[in-house]
Design an enzyme around this catalytic site. Sequence first.
Site: not given
Length: 214
Positions: A15-16, A65, A69, A175
Site C-alpha cells: 500500500d501507499d 488506494h 490518501h 507498505h
Amino acid sequence: MNNFPDKKTIYLTFDDGPSKNTIKILDILKKYKVKATFFVCGNTTEFGKKVYKRIVNEGHAIGNHTFSHNYKVIYSSEEAFLKDLKKLENFLFSVAGVKPKIIRFPGGSNTSIGKKYGGIKLTERLTTKVLLDGYQYFDWNVSSRDATKVTQDKEIIINSVLQDVKDGGNIVLFHDSWPKTTTVEALPTIIEELLKRGYRFDILTKDSFYVHFL
C-alpha cells in the site's frame, strides 16, 4: 471472506506507493519470479508514471488506494471518496492503460477515521456502493505490522508474517511508501521461507479470494 483457495496461497500486497521502495520491491519480486499486488496512490511525476508502467508490464496487479490518501478529504462524504477514487482510476488508465476494479480503503474498510470525518455509517455506505459499482475491495488477514511504526524493525516484520500465514488464502499487508526501508529488507527472507513451506504466490483480481472487515 470468500472464494477460498484450495491450496496454500499468498497474496503479497503493498500500500501507499509508488516510491523508491517500490522499485526495490519490484527488483526482489523479479529475482524470485513472484507476483504481487500494489494498491497505489496518485503520483503525477515522471518517476511515478514510470513505476505504474513497470508494475503492469512485469505482470503485477495494480489496485486503487485513492488518489490523495487524505483521510480528511476522502472520508468527508461518499461523493468525495468516489471522486478521489475515480481521479486515480482515470489517471492510471491514461498512464498505464489499466482501470483497476480492485480497491483497498485507506485504513481498511472498518477504519474509525471514516466515522470521524463522515459519520458513523459512511464506511458501510462506501463498501456497499463500491460493490454495486462493480469493484471489489480487499482488506487483509495477515499484517506485517510495518505500519505500527514509521520504520518498523525488520525482524518484527518477518516474524509477524511468518507466524500468521495459514493454509488457504493469505492476504498480506505491507507498505511501500518512502520510510518503509525495512519492509524491503525483510521481503527476501519472507519469500524464501514461504517458498520452502510450499506456498504459491498470486495476484489479486476482482474475482479473487477476499477479506472484508465490513
